[in-house]
Design an enzyme around this catalytic site. Structure first.
Site, PDB file in Angstrom:
ATOM      1  N   THR A   1       0.809  -1.640  -0.064  1.00  0.00           N
ATOM      2  CA  THR A   1      -0.062   0.090   0.161  1.00  0.00           C
ATOM      3  C   THR A   1       0.774   1.047  -0.004  1.00  0.00           C
ATOM      4  O   THR A   1       0.617   2.405  -1.141  1.00  0.00           O
ATOM      5  CB  THR A   1      -0.988  -0.012   1.227  1.00  0.00           C
ATOM      6  OG1 THR A   1      -1.052  -0.990   0.935  1.00  0.00           O
ATOM      7  CG2 THR A   1      -2.056   0.607   1.402  1.00  0.00           C
TER       8      THR A   1
ATOM      9  N   GLY B   1       0.379   9.092   9.939  1.00  0.00           N
ATOM     10  CA  GLY B   1      -0.521   8.644   8.434  1.00  0.00           C
ATOM     11  C   GLY B   1       0.776   9.903   7.763  1.00  0.00           C
ATOM     12  O   GLY B   1       1.567  10.193   7.552  1.00  0.00           O
TER      13      GLY B   1
ATOM     14  N   ILE C   1      -0.471  13.234   8.413  1.00  0.00           N
ATOM     15  CA  ILE C   1       0.023  14.318   9.806  1.00  0.00           C
ATOM     16  C   ILE C   1       1.667  14.641   9.729  1.00  0.00           C
ATOM     17  O   ILE C   1       1.740  14.189  10.392  1.00  0.00           O
ATOM     18  CB  ILE C   1      -1.058  13.994  11.203  1.00  0.00           C
ATOM     19  CG1 ILE C   1      -2.432  13.708  10.547  1.00  0.00           C
ATOM     20  CG2 ILE C   1      -0.986  15.366  11.335  1.00  0.00           C
ATOM     21  CD1 ILE C   1      -3.152  13.775  11.567  1.00  0.00           C
TER      22      ILE C   1
ATOM     23  N   GLU D   1      -7.657  -4.376   9.195  1.00  0.00           N
ATOM     24  CA  GLU D   1      -7.424  -5.134   8.106  1.00  0.00           C
ATOM     25  C   GLU D   1      -8.158  -6.744   8.536  1.00  0.00           C
ATOM     26  O   GLU D   1      -8.898  -6.616   9.642  1.00  0.00           O
ATOM     27  CB  GLU D   1      -5.710  -5.571   9.123  1.00  0.00           C
ATOM     28  CG  GLU D   1      -5.124  -4.482   9.692  1.00  0.00           C
ATOM     29  CD  GLU D   1      -3.560  -4.395   8.995  1.00  0.00           C
ATOM     30  OE1 GLU D   1      -3.009  -5.885   8.584  1.00  0.00           O
ATOM     31  OE2 GLU D   1      -3.578  -3.315   8.709  1.00  0.00           O
TER      32      GLU D   1
ATOM     33  N   ASP E   1      -1.935  -0.720  18.629  1.00  0.00           N
ATOM     34  CA  ASP E   1      -1.698  -0.054  17.249  1.00  0.00           C
ATOM     35  C   ASP E   1      -1.459   1.969  17.908  1.00  0.00           C
ATOM     36  O   ASP E   1       0.266   1.993  18.049  1.00  0.00           O
ATOM     37  CB  ASP E   1      -2.634   0.256  16.656  1.00  0.00           C
ATOM     38  CG  ASP E   1      -2.133   1.535  15.140  1.00  0.00           C
ATOM     39  OD1 ASP E   1      -0.984   0.913  14.760  1.00  0.00           O
ATOM     40  OD2 ASP E   1      -2.534   2.092  14.634  1.00  0.00           O
TER      41      ASP E   1
ATOM     42  N   LYS F   1       2.168   4.227  18.512  1.00  0.00           N
ATOM     43  CA  LYS F   1       1.754   5.371  17.851  1.00  0.00           C
ATOM     44  C   LYS F   1       2.420   6.725  19.097  1.00  0.00           C
ATOM     45  O   LYS F   1       3.317   7.347  19.167  1.00  0.00           O
ATOM     46  CB  LYS F   1       0.605   5.879  17.499  1.00  0.00           C
ATOM     47  CG  LYS F   1       1.170   4.941  16.042  1.00  0.00           C
ATOM     48  CD  LYS F   1      -0.347   5.407  15.516  1.00  0.00           C
ATOM     49  CE  LYS F   1      -0.379   4.169  13.862  1.00  0.00           C
ATOM     50  NZ  LYS F   1      -1.504   4.065  13.377  1.00  0.00           N
TER      51      LYS F   1
ATOM     52  N   GLY G   1      -3.528   5.240   4.760  1.00  0.00           N
ATOM     53  CA  GLY G   1      -3.594   5.344   3.376  1.00  0.00           C
ATOM     54  C   GLY G   1      -2.976   5.832   2.205  1.00  0.00           C
ATOM     55  O   GLY G   1      -1.364   6.057   2.673  1.00  0.00           O
TER      56      GLY G   1
HETATM   57  P1  NAP Z   1       1.711  -4.197   2.861  1.00  0.00           P
HETATM   58  O1  NAP Z   1       0.771  -3.489   1.877  1.00  0.00           O
HETATM   59  O2  NAP Z   1       1.412  -5.680   3.876  1.00  0.00           O
HETATM   60  O3  NAP Z   1       3.095  -4.110   2.409  1.00  0.00           O
HETATM   61  C1  NAP Z   1       4.598  -4.510   2.507  1.00  0.00           C
HETATM   62  C2  NAP Z   1       4.547  -4.474   1.253  1.00  0.00           C
HETATM   63  O4  NAP Z   1       6.743  -5.458   1.951  1.00  0.00           O
HETATM   64  C3  NAP Z   1       4.860  -6.049  -0.004  1.00  0.00           C
HETATM   65  O5  NAP Z   1       5.546  -5.382  -0.978  1.00  0.00           O
HETATM   66  C4  NAP Z   1       5.656  -6.968   0.487  1.00  0.00           C
HETATM   67  O6  NAP Z   1       5.816  -7.991  -0.776  1.00  0.00           O
HETATM   68  C5  NAP Z   1       7.211  -6.429   1.474  1.00  0.00           C
HETATM   69  N1  NAP Z   1       7.481  -7.269   2.007  1.00  0.00           N
HETATM   70  C6  NAP Z   1       7.210  -7.376   3.342  1.00  0.00           C
HETATM   71  N2  NAP Z   1       7.671  -8.653   4.210  1.00  0.00           N
HETATM   72  C7  NAP Z   1       8.656  -9.104   3.590  1.00  0.00           C
HETATM   73  C8  NAP Z   1       9.923  -9.917   3.564  1.00  0.00           C
HETATM   74  N3  NAP Z   1      10.124 -10.581   4.099  1.00  0.00           N
HETATM   75  N4  NAP Z   1      10.616  -9.645   2.357  1.00  0.00           N
HETATM   76  C9  NAP Z   1      10.605  -8.540   1.195  1.00  0.00           C
HETATM   77  N5  NAP Z   1       9.553  -8.035   0.950  1.00  0.00           N
HETATM   78  C10 NAP Z   1       8.475  -7.998   2.010  1.00  0.00           C
HETATM   79  O7  NAP Z   1       1.951  -2.828   3.995  1.00  0.00           O
HETATM   80  P2  NAP Z   1       2.070  -1.352   3.784  1.00  0.00           P
HETATM   81  O8  NAP Z   1      -0.317  -1.483   4.220  1.00  0.00           O
HETATM   82  O9  NAP Z   1       2.678  -0.817   2.623  1.00  0.00           O
HETATM   83  O10 NAP Z   1       2.381  -0.926   5.357  1.00  0.00           O
HETATM   84  C11 NAP Z   1       4.475  -0.970   5.350  1.00  0.00           C
HETATM   85  C12 NAP Z   1       4.602  -0.190   7.085  1.00  0.00           C
HETATM   86  O11 NAP Z   1       3.976   1.063   6.537  1.00  0.00           O
HETATM   87  C13 NAP Z   1       4.329  -0.949   7.948  1.00  0.00           C
HETATM   88  O12 NAP Z   1       5.203  -0.176   8.608  1.00  0.00           O
HETATM   89  C14 NAP Z   1       2.888  -0.121   8.406  1.00  0.00           C
HETATM   90  O13 NAP Z   1       2.701   0.026   9.809  1.00  0.00           O
HETATM   91  C15 NAP Z   1       3.332   1.552   7.507  1.00  0.00           C
HETATM   92  N6  NAP Z   1       2.468   2.274   7.239  1.00  0.00           N
HETATM   93  C16 NAP Z   1       1.167   2.088   6.799  1.00  0.00           C
HETATM   94  C17 NAP Z   1      -0.128   2.635   6.771  1.00  0.00           C
HETATM   95  C18 NAP Z   1      -1.307   2.485   5.367  1.00  0.00           C
HETATM   96  O14 NAP Z   1      -1.824   3.121   5.192  1.00  0.00           O
HETATM   97  N7  NAP Z   1      -1.253   1.127   5.347  1.00  0.00           N
HETATM   98  C19 NAP Z   1      -0.108   3.588   7.363  1.00  0.00           C
HETATM   99  C20 NAP Z   1       1.160   3.980   8.148  1.00  0.00           C
HETATM  100  C21 NAP Z   1       2.186   3.559   8.151  1.00  0.00           C
HETATM  101  P3  NAP Z   1       4.365  -7.998  -1.893  1.00  0.00           P
HETATM  102  O15 NAP Z   1       4.618  -7.035  -2.318  1.00  0.00           O
HETATM  103  O16 NAP Z   1       5.330  -9.323  -2.969  1.00  0.00           O
HETATM  104  O17 NAP Z   1       3.766  -8.848  -0.729  1.00  0.00           O
HETATM  105  N1  HSE Z   2      -4.286   0.305  11.462  1.00  0.00           N
HETATM  106  C1  HSE Z   2      -3.769   1.705  11.523  1.00  0.00           C
HETATM  107  C2  HSE Z   2      -5.334   2.080  11.623  1.00  0.00           C
HETATM  108  C3  HSE Z   2      -3.078   1.755  10.159  1.00  0.00           C
HETATM  109  O1  HSE Z   2      -6.125   1.853  11.841  1.00  0.00           O
HETATM  110  O2  HSE Z   2      -5.248   3.557  12.190  1.00  0.00           O
HETATM  111  C4  HSE Z   2      -2.008   3.191  10.033  1.00  0.00           C
HETATM  112  O3  HSE Z   2      -0.875   2.903  10.908  1.00  0.00           O
END
Ligand code: NAP
Ligand code: HSE
Length: 441
Positions: free
Chosen positions: A10, A131, A133, A187, A198, A202, A299
């Site tokens: 994402t 995120g 902010i 999730e 979570d 933070k 997001g």
């Molecule tokens: P995600 O959609 O699950 O994406 C994870 C990515 O990392 C995927 O591309 C995955 O590969 C790769 N990956 C995971 N483990 C791996 C490994 N062992 N070796 C190689 N590649 C690996 O996660 P996300 O939602 O983008 O979140 C990423 C980070 O940002 C997390 O720390 C999360 O807490 C943080 N975050 C997310 C959001 C949000 O809105 N999603 C907001 C704030 C912070 P594949 O594509 O091949 O599966």
């Molecule tokens: N699970 C988190 C939330 C995503 O709902 O705020 C962003 O860290």
């Protein structure tokens, strides 16, 4: 600046998209172009909606980090390992790292900062809290002159969305969670959100910055939203309040206190107007007074906004010399457990509707030294409450729902009172025990 992007989910895909969409402006702002030259994923063969050349994808960390042409690393894989090991390796090699990883930064901040010091470089982690902010750099730099007294925030979008739906549409928690899933907020396993983990992570990150001392998630008192029912939302409304999962930390004479719990917040408070999946952080400092930061806490593009902003800062440092603010945890501070604090409480009880019941309950509170602030009784047979349907108690006797709020009281006294209530035959159930917001919030 040549970047190795660890993760293309994402956030990673959002980062690639934003860098491509605003390429020319970004280059003008920092004085050099930013190009993704390596991307680490689990499965490079999977079809992906990105304009990155397929050759940059790899599943081999050696390829992603071993390339000497890489200037900076973005870690958006998530989880503790292998993310932590890769961050440490990049920093030790002198490469600035940008990460969105709250798990790593809250649990392993010391190791990360040590690696940054060894490599003579910096780690940027704006996206790990709130995120899109801007709060990490705001606290670390713009508000650095303040002695911060309190940080209070809505740090989890999923639970805020669920509580908003329950409040605005009268949904049950299960219905609201189903909506959150359908919209992609929650999730498959939403435990970390619902149980407050979570938000606790933070809060630990924000508290470490605000009070210049390492604060850990395990030091955060946690009560999630699972016990908040539609009835509590309705009763809170009668009390002029909304229920929010608040993360609150305070600098007290004995150290830092941190807690995450559902909180009855006066409807007029600025945080009460934060709806849906939005996040907000409210900071109280001795010079700034009160400042509030609001926006999308998750997001692809909102989070990429923070990641790419950090990357641009790293590019400026690489281009013009200098480094970021570095680790600012120079104090050792004790942590103050919740037991040492006082709170006002909200209690929802199911009781028999008989002569003398209120007196018995008041007696239990009185003997435990808990002062009652307000009492409301709703006879549940008459269906007079919008909060719940009429029903009988297990013995078929008429019963009532009793909503009590208390004046400020210590956790130990309140726990003793709740134990005492549990022993009363006239109390057939305890629906919820929640806390009211601090009076000076
Ligand atoms: P995600 O959609 O699950 O994406 C994870 C990515 O990392 C995927 O591309 C995955 O590969 C790769 N990956 C995971 N483990 C791996 C490994 N062992 N070796 C190689 N590649 C690996 O996660 P996300 O939602 O983008 O979140 C990423 C980070 O940002 C997390 O720390 C999360 O807490 C943080 N975050 C997310 C959001 C949000 O809105 N999603 C907001 C704030 C912070 P594949 O594509 O091949 O599966
Ligand atoms: N699970 C988190 C939330 C995503 O709902 O705020 C962003 O860290």
């Amino acid at each position: 600046m040549r970047v190795s992007l660890l993760g293309l989910g994402t956030v990673g895909a959002g980062v690639a998209q934003l860098l491509a969409a605003n390429r020319a402006d970004i280059a003008r702002k920092v004085g050099c172009g930013i190009e993704v030259v390596r991307v680490l994923v689990r499965d490079p063969g999977r079809a992906r909606a990105t304009t990155l050349p397929p050759g940059v994808l790899t599943a081999d960390p050696e390829v992603a980090l071993g390339d000497p042409a890489v200037d900076a690393v973005v870690e958006v894989m998530g989880g503790i390992q292998p993310a932590l090991a890769l961050i440490v390796r990049a920093l030790r090699a002198g490469r600035p790292v940008v990460t969105a990883n709250k798990d790593v930064m809250s649990e392993h901040g010391r190791a990360v900062w040590q690696a940054a010091a060894e490599g003579g470089t910096d780690v940027f982690f704006e996206a790990s809290v709130g995120g899109g902010i801007p709060i990490v750099r705001a606290l670390k730099e713009s508000l650095a002159a303040n002695r911060v007294r309190r940080v209070a925030g809505i740090l989890n979008g999923t639970t805020n969305f669920i509580l908003t739906r329950m409040t605005q549409q009268g949904l049950s928690q299960q219905q609201a969670l189903a909506d959150a899933r359908a919209l992609g907020y929650a999730e498959a396993d939403p435990s970390a959100d619902l149980d407050g983990l979570d938000a606790a992570r933070k809060l630990a990150i924000l508290s470490s910055i605000a009070y210049n001392a390492r604060c850990l998630p395990r030091e955060v008192f946690r009560q999630g939203i699972r016990e908040v029912a539609a009835a509590d939302i309705a009763y809170a409304a009668r009390l002029g309040a909304v229920i929010k999962l608040l993360a609150i930390s305070e600098l007290r004479p004995g150290g830092v206190s941190m807690r995450v719990h559902p909180t009855l917040l006066p409807r007029a408070h600025p945080l009460a107007a934060v709806h849906d999946a939005f996040n907000a952080i409210y900071v109280q400092g001795d010079a700034v007074g009160e400042a509030m930061f609001y926006g999308r806490g998750a997001g692809a593009l909102p989070t990429a906004s923070a990641v790419v902003g950090d990357l641009m800062q790293a590019a400026r440092f690489l281009d013009r010399g200098g480094a970021g603010t570095g680790c600012t945890c120079f104090h050792e501070r004790a942590f103050v457990p919740l037991d040492a604090l006082v709170s006002r409480f909200y209690v929802r009880l199911r009781v028999m509707d008989r002569v003398g019941v209120l007196a018995q309950i008041a007696g239990v509170f009185g003997r435990s030294g808990v002062s009652i602030l307000s009492v409301q009784q709703t006879p549940v047979f008459e269906g007079a409450t919008a909060a719940r349907a009429p029903e009988a108690d297990p013995h078929g006797e008429e019963c009532a729902e009793l909503i009590l709020t208390t004046h400020e009281v210590g956790e130990d006294r309140m726990a003793e009172a709740m134990e005492g209530l549990g022993r009363l035959a006239v109390v057939s159930g305890v629906g919820a025990v929640l806390r009211l917001a601090p009076e000076d919030l």
